[in-house]
Design an enzyme around this catalytic site. Structure first.
Site, PDB file in Angstrom:
ATOM      1  N   ASP A  88       0.842  -1.191   0.000  1.00 35.20           N
ATOM      2  CA  ASP A  88       0.000   0.000   0.000  1.00 35.20           C
ATOM      3  C   ASP A  88       0.885   1.251   0.000  1.00 35.20           C
ATOM      4  O   ASP A  88       2.123   1.147  -0.005  1.00 35.20           O
ATOM      5  CB  ASP A  88      -0.920  -0.044   1.215  1.00 35.20           C
ATOM      6  N   ASP A 143     -10.713   2.359  -2.921  1.00 35.69           N
ATOM      7  CA  ASP A 143     -11.118   1.112  -2.266  1.00 35.69           C
ATOM      8  C   ASP A 143     -12.599   0.863  -2.502  1.00 35.69           C
ATOM      9  O   ASP A 143     -13.421   1.794  -2.431  1.00 35.69           O
ATOM     10  CB  ASP A 143     -10.894   1.200  -0.754  1.00 35.69           C
TER      11      ASP A 143
END
Length: 415
Positions: free
Chosen positions: A144, A205
């Site tokens: 990430d 997301d």
């Protein structure tokens, strides 16, 4: 470029969905018992993948998301697992997963902290963390980008690819790099990205809602001229996980996400509890023909080729052996819609005869000619998905090479 070039296509991952994106409580006082985030969850999910038919269909990776580590590195600077959540350690979990013919994925973050506030992998720790993951027997890394700058990402993501390769262990590499740079050129160079990562997150997301699915689909469709050529075997666009079997999608919407993600050649990462999954969600996720299409060896990402005023959209994905997948998708919310078209209107080659199989019902229609009109009934928020393969070919084989803007039609070209 990482060694595991074919990349991951089907797997199970765990992400707890909450306001902050990381509701990782280990206590039953805060999280319902079936959802406790600990090694027990992953041991049990590995059993389900191995015993309930998932593994044989290609769902072979079991992926840990954020919040797995202790809040501090050890005295040698190494990442260590949370002793409450993973008391036996990640190596023991990897051994358990491998013994069942599966692979283990783990989460990291190229920043001072992960998105959930756990130790990140700064540039100084890239090589050390890559070696740690390899020693544990990890098979996939999602990296990430929280708490990192654009400059750090430009250095760090390629550095981690080199570090993973240097371990000598094949580790599939999933990058969030483009999502932190807006997902599009000029900030994102997809040529470079395809030589660094096996798959990458481009956009936001996903949340457990139909609106979230539609927002991702809209972004990928609007930018398909950039995104579609970037995908291929070993380097995939990742629109984020499947939320089928959770709480936010209806039955029709669940069928739609599976079909649309498949036609986009997306990695299939489930996020539902396989111990309690409903029969209907399991049937969607275990559709053999769907997975065959998703895993097609050509690895060509599909495109939206029609956008009608009636709120019907058509997506096309070219497949190996001159086959194709078509998805007829309804954005309507009122009632089933009768959509009539022909393969000629969808710019399929002339003088070709097809056998068509409905991917969900299994029904087969033989002898469909390019010029024949046909109709499909599409439920609200639903899809009809076809697998087409030619039984009589034109004089020359064809392959999709054209690139056109969304809504302008899409014309396969005779080579």
């Amino acid at each position: 470029m990482v060694r595991a070039r074919r990349g991951v296509q089907a797997s199970w991952c765990w992400r707890t969905l909450s306001a902050d994106g990381c509701g990782c409580s280990v206590s039953a006082r805060h999280v319902p018992v079936p959802l406790i985030y600990s090694e027990t969850l992953f041991f049990e999910m590995a059993d389900r993948l191995a015993e309930d038919g998932w593994r044989e269909l290609g769902y072979k990776y079991i992926n840990i998301d954020d919040c797995w580590s202790a809040k501090q590195r050890d005295v040698a600077g190494r990442l260590v697992p949370d002793p409450e959540r993973f008391p036996r350690g990640i190596k023991a979990l990897a051994d358990y997963v491998h013994a069942r013919g599966l692979k283990l994925g783990i989460y990291g973050d190229l920043g001072t902290l992960t998105c959930g506030g756990y130790p990140g992998t700064t540039l100084a720790h890239v090589e050390q963390d890559a070696q740690t993951f390899a020693e544990w027997g990890v098979d996939m890394l999602k990296l990430d980008g929280c708490y990192s700058s654009g400059e750090e990402q430009a250095q760090g993501y390629p550095a981690m690819a080199r570090a993973l390769n240097a371990t000598g262990r094949p580790i599939v590499y999933s990058c969030s790099w483009p999502a932190y740079q807006g997902g599009l050129p000029p900030k994102v160079n997809y040529t470079i990205l395809a030589n660094v990562c096996n798959l990458w997150r481009n956009y936001d997301d996903i949340q457990d809602s139909w609106d979230s699915v539609l927002s991702i689909l809209d972004w990928f469709s609007a930018n398909q001229d950039v995104l579609q050529p970037a995908a291929g075997p070993g380097h995939w666009n990742d629109p984020d996980m499947l939320i089928i079997g959770n709480f936010g999608l209806s039955y029709e919407q669940s069928r739609s996400q599976m079909a649309l993600w498949t036609v986009m050649a997306a990695p299939l990462l489930m996020s539902t509890d396989l111990r309690t999954i409903s029969p209907s969600a399991k049937e969607i996720l275990q559709n053999r023909l769907m997975i065959q299409i998703n895993q097609d060896p050509l690895g060509i990402q599909g495109r939206r080729i029609v956008k009608e005023k009636s709120h019907i959209e058509v997506f096309l994905r070219p497949l190996s052996q001159a086959a194709s997948a078509l998805v007829f998708f309804s954005r309507r919310t009122d009632m089933p819609f009768l959509y009539t078209t022909s393969l000629a209107k969808l710019h399929f080659p002339q003088d070709t005869v097809y056998e068509v199989q409905d991917v969900y019902s299994g029904k087969i229609m033989s002898g469909l000619k390019t010029g024949d009109n046909f109709s499909v009934v599409i439920n609200p928020s639903g899809v009809v998905m076809w697998y087409l393969y030619p039984t009589a070919l034109p004089a020359q084989p064809w392959h999709v090479v054209g690139q056109q803007a969304p809504g302008e039609g899409f014309r396969p070209v005779l080579l």
